[in-house]
Design a protein around this motif. Structure first.
Motif, PDB file in Angstrom:
ATOM      1  N   VAL A 176       0.831  -1.208   0.000  1.00  0.00           N
ATOM      2  CA  VAL A 176       0.000   0.000   0.000  1.00  0.00           C
ATOM      3  C   VAL A 176       0.864   1.257   0.000  1.00  0.00           C
ATOM      4  N   SER A 177       2.079   1.153   0.526  1.00  0.00           N
ATOM      5  CA  SER A 177       2.967   2.316   0.554  1.00  0.00           C
ATOM      6  C   SER A 177       3.331   2.768  -0.857  1.00  0.00           C
ATOM      7  N   TYR A 178       3.437   1.812  -1.803  1.00  0.00           N
ATOM      8  CA  TYR A 178       3.731   2.181  -3.187  1.00  0.00           C
ATOM      9  C   TYR A 178       2.561   2.948  -3.809  1.00  0.00           C
ATOM     10  N   VAL A 179       1.350   2.533  -3.455  1.00  0.00           N
ATOM     11  CA  VAL A 179       0.158   3.228  -3.949  1.00  0.00           C
ATOM     12  C   VAL A 179       0.122   4.651  -3.393  1.00  0.00           C
ATOM     13  N   GLU A 180       0.421   4.792  -2.116  1.00  0.00           N
ATOM     14  CA  GLU A 180       0.414   6.109  -1.477  1.00  0.00           C
ATOM     15  C   GLU A 180       1.452   7.031  -2.111  1.00  0.00           C
ATOM     16  N   ASN A 181       2.648   6.509  -2.349  1.00  0.00           N
ATOM     17  CA  ASN A 181       3.700   7.327  -2.956  1.00  0.00           C
ATOM     18  C   ASN A 181       3.332   7.750  -4.378  1.00  0.00           C
ATOM     19  N   THR A 182       2.701   6.848  -5.112  1.00  0.00           N
ATOM     20  CA  THR A 182       2.264   7.172  -6.475  1.00  0.00           C
ATOM     21  C   THR A 182       1.205   8.261  -6.455  1.00  0.00           C
TER      22      THR A 182
END
Length: 205
Positions: free
Chosen positions: A34-40
């Motif tokens: 989910v952290s990758y989604v947030e950063n995107t």
């Protein structure tokens, strides 16, 4: 308002994204992704802010139209601030007063700009322009579903089948919200720029 009820290809894409989000639970991916989604999302919101601001400043918009899109740029900046919890995620370690101050300045800026007569004229102008209602409704649907997951509202029981994916689904529902909202913004701004250019050509002729 002058609603444009035409269904577009982008509307189909955002609808499919909304419908597909719950099926992510069946893929058994790592919830920590989910952290990758947030950063995107953070990068995308920064892009929306810069795109709207630079399009406004570089396109030659003037008067009420320019005022409106400067205000719209600030809205994207507020959404970026909210996404970053007003700076806590990127610049942690400061007192709560600093983050509350950032939130207050951004939100107060939105409110104080309403005192600008040109902005009020711009809001009135766009009130009568064709508005892509389907993309807006899909953006609202994405936001409401993300909010339902975050706050555990009744509809979440039909969507969230595995509680370990609550953060993942919340963030994924925010993706069509942001994308559809940007589509609405970009279409309205592009229409304005094209109208301005056509008017300039007619004046030269």
């Amino acid at each position: 308002m002058n609603f444009d009820w035409r269904w577009s290809k982008s509307s189909t894409v955002w609808l499919l994204m909304i419908l597909a989000v719950p099926f992510v639970q069946q893929l058994h991916i790592n919830p920590d992704w989910v952290s990758y989604v947030e950063n995107t999302q953070t990068i995308f919101l920064l892009f929306c802010f810069l795109f709207t601001l630079l399009s406004t400043l570089c396109s030659g918009l003037k008067g009420k139209e320019k005022a409106f899109w400067l205000w719209a740029s600030l809205w994207w900046l507020v959404l970026l601030g909210r996404d970053q919890n007003w700076g806590r995620q990127t610049f942690s370690g400061y007192s709560h007063a600093v983050y509350h101050g950032i939130a207050a300045v951004l939100i107060l800026g939105l409110i104080l700009m309403l005192l600008w007569p040109r902005l009020r004229a711009g809001i009135q102008y766009y009130y009568h322009q064709p508005f892509p209602i389907w993309n807006f409704l899909l953006a609202a649907a994405g936001f409401l579903l993300a909010d339902a997951i975050e706050r555990g509202r009744w509809i979440a029981q039909f969507i969230l089948l595995n509680p370990v994916y609550d953060d993942m689904l919340e963030e994924l529902y925010e993706c069509p919200f942001m994308l559809a909202l940007f589509t609405v913004s970009a279409v309205l701004q592009w229409q304005t720029i094209m109208q301005m250019k056509r008017s300039l050509k007619q004046v030269k002729v």
